[in-house]
Enzyme design. Structure first.
Site, PDB file in Angstrom:
ATOM      1  N   ASP A  67       0.812  -1.215   0.000  1.00 41.91           N
ATOM      2  CA  ASP A  67       0.000   0.000   0.000  1.00 41.91           C
ATOM      3  C   ASP A  67       0.847   1.267   0.000  1.00 41.91           C
ATOM      4  O   ASP A  67       2.069   1.230   0.183  1.00 41.91           O
ATOM      5  CB  ASP A  67      -0.968  -0.005   1.201  1.00 41.91           C
ATOM      6  CG  ASP A  67      -0.280  -0.397   2.501  1.00 41.91           C
ATOM      7  OD1 ASP A  67       0.966  -0.360   2.568  1.00 41.91           O
ATOM      8  OD2 ASP A  67      -0.986  -0.750   3.462  1.00 41.91           O
ATOM      9  N   ASN A 136      -7.193  -2.620  14.403  1.00 39.21           N
ATOM     10  CA  ASN A 136      -8.596  -2.872  14.039  1.00 39.21           C
ATOM     11  C   ASN A 136      -8.744  -4.090  13.119  1.00 39.21           C
ATOM     12  O   ASN A 136      -9.801  -4.325  12.558  1.00 39.21           O
ATOM     13  CB  ASN A 136      -9.208  -1.632  13.361  1.00 39.21           C
ATOM     14  CG  ASN A 136      -8.540  -1.295  12.017  1.00 39.21           C
ATOM     15  OD1 ASN A 136      -7.618  -1.983  11.592  1.00 39.21           O
ATOM     16  ND2 ASN A 136      -9.014  -0.246  11.367  1.00 39.21           N
ATOM     17  N   HIS A 138      -7.067  -4.644  10.280  1.00 39.44           N
ATOM     18  CA  HIS A 138      -6.829  -4.448   8.846  1.00 39.44           C
ATOM     19  C   HIS A 138      -5.550  -5.147   8.384  1.00 39.44           C
ATOM     20  O   HIS A 138      -4.627  -5.375   9.157  1.00 39.44           O
ATOM     21  CB  HIS A 138      -6.857  -2.965   8.456  1.00 39.44           C
ATOM     22  CG  HIS A 138      -5.653  -2.164   8.827  1.00 39.44           C
ATOM     23  ND1 HIS A 138      -5.665  -0.796   8.884  1.00 39.44           N
ATOM     24  CD2 HIS A 138      -4.372  -2.510   9.158  1.00 39.44           C
ATOM     25  CE1 HIS A 138      -4.469  -0.351   9.211  1.00 39.44           C
ATOM     26  NE2 HIS A 138      -3.676  -1.369   9.388  1.00 39.44           N
ATOM     27  N   GLU A 143      -9.570  -1.840   5.457  1.00 37.50           N
ATOM     28  CA  GLU A 143     -10.170  -1.542   6.751  1.00 37.50           C
ATOM     29  C   GLU A 143     -11.403  -2.434   6.974  1.00 37.50           C
ATOM     30  O   GLU A 143     -11.918  -3.030   6.024  1.00 37.50           O
ATOM     31  CB  GLU A 143     -10.586  -0.063   6.784  1.00 37.50           C
ATOM     32  CG  GLU A 143      -9.433   0.921   6.547  1.00 37.50           C
ATOM     33  CD  GLU A 143      -8.523   1.106   7.766  1.00 37.50           C
ATOM     34  OE1 GLU A 143      -8.310   0.150   8.527  1.00 37.50           O
ATOM     35  OE2 GLU A 143      -8.022   2.235   7.938  1.00 37.50           O
TER      36      GLU A 143
END
Ligand code: PGA
Length: 248
Positions: A67, A136, A138, A143
């Protein structure tokens, strides 16, 4: 699934580097998927050591990063291209042209994402994909709520990711709010996957990923569908696991 629980970050880095080196040695053109963040730094340090001291050869290795932030040039200190050059590529005998990071500055993001997918396919797919995990759940910048079949795409970052990543910026307002990321489907296409996690703030994400249901609410749980995934987790991140995984 293989879950390896190790004592600390140094051991995590050594274990992960050995797994990658084992995959690299017999292959002429090894395609390595890479991640940024604090977690893989001990791995990159160990790969650099193996290159310098043991002659581990990267001259024909091809890399694809997961990313990149939208809006940051590769020369920006917080860009993931800059991070990869500083933490890894500059210290190896790798061909810089064979290192790929998604383009966060593309005018036509959709086309640039499609091209990234084609480049991976043209190289025969990723042999081993390294992943971190967000607090979280991811993976990459996929996400919670991202389609488990997603391909490389532009995405908005959640508040929790912006907060987590703000430690690397002067102020939270400086953190980009969008990124380009390989999709979960892209990640699952890799031949093998190596997820690293460390730190008490990852306990819930790690437990949900490894022992929770497969759900887009925890993107890393999609890895349970992959036939060749290894989790290397430090003890402090593994305290939420309930099954009796092979300890080390
Ligand atoms: P970290 O990030 O390694 O900096 O904790 C991991 C991630 O967000 O994937």
């Amino acid at each position: 699934m293989r879950v390896i629980i190790v004592k600390d970050k140094a051991e995590m880095g050594e274990m992960a580097a050995e797994i990658i080196a084992e995959g690299m040695r017999p292959k002429e053109h090894f395609v390595l998927g890479l991640a940024t963040g604090t977690t893989p730094i001990p791995l990159y340090k160990e790969l650099i050591r193996m290159h310098k001291e043991e002659g581990l050869d990267f001259s024909t290795t091809i890399t694809f990063n997961l990313d990149e932030y939208v809006g940051l040039e590769g020369t920006h200190e917080q860009s993931y291209r800059f991070f990869m050059n500083r933490e890894l590529f500059n210290h190896l005998n790798i061909n810089q042209k064979a290192t790929h990071v998604p383009d966060g500055m593309a005018d036509d993001v959709e086309m640039s994402c499609a091209e990234y997918e084609s480049m991976i396919a043209d190289c025969g797919g990723v042999d081993c994909q390294v992943l971190g995990i967000g607090s979280n759940g991811h993976i990459g910048f996929n996400e919670p709520g991202t389609s488990l079949g997603s391909r490389t795409h532009k995405t908005a970052l959640t508040e929790s990711t912006i907060r987590d990543n703000s430690r690397l910026f002067e102020k939270v307002e400086d953190v980009p709010t969008e990124a380009v990321t390989m999709g979960i489907g892209t990640i699952l296409d890799a031949e093998s996957i190596l997820l690293l996690a460390t730190g008490a703030n990852k306990v819930k994400a790690v437990a949900d990923a490894i022992e929770g249901p497969v759900t887009a609410t925890c993107p890393a749980s999609a890895l349970q569908l992959h036939p060749n995934v290894t989790f290397v987790i430090t003890e402090d991140a593994a305290t939420g696991l309930k099954l009796d995984w092979n300890r080390g």
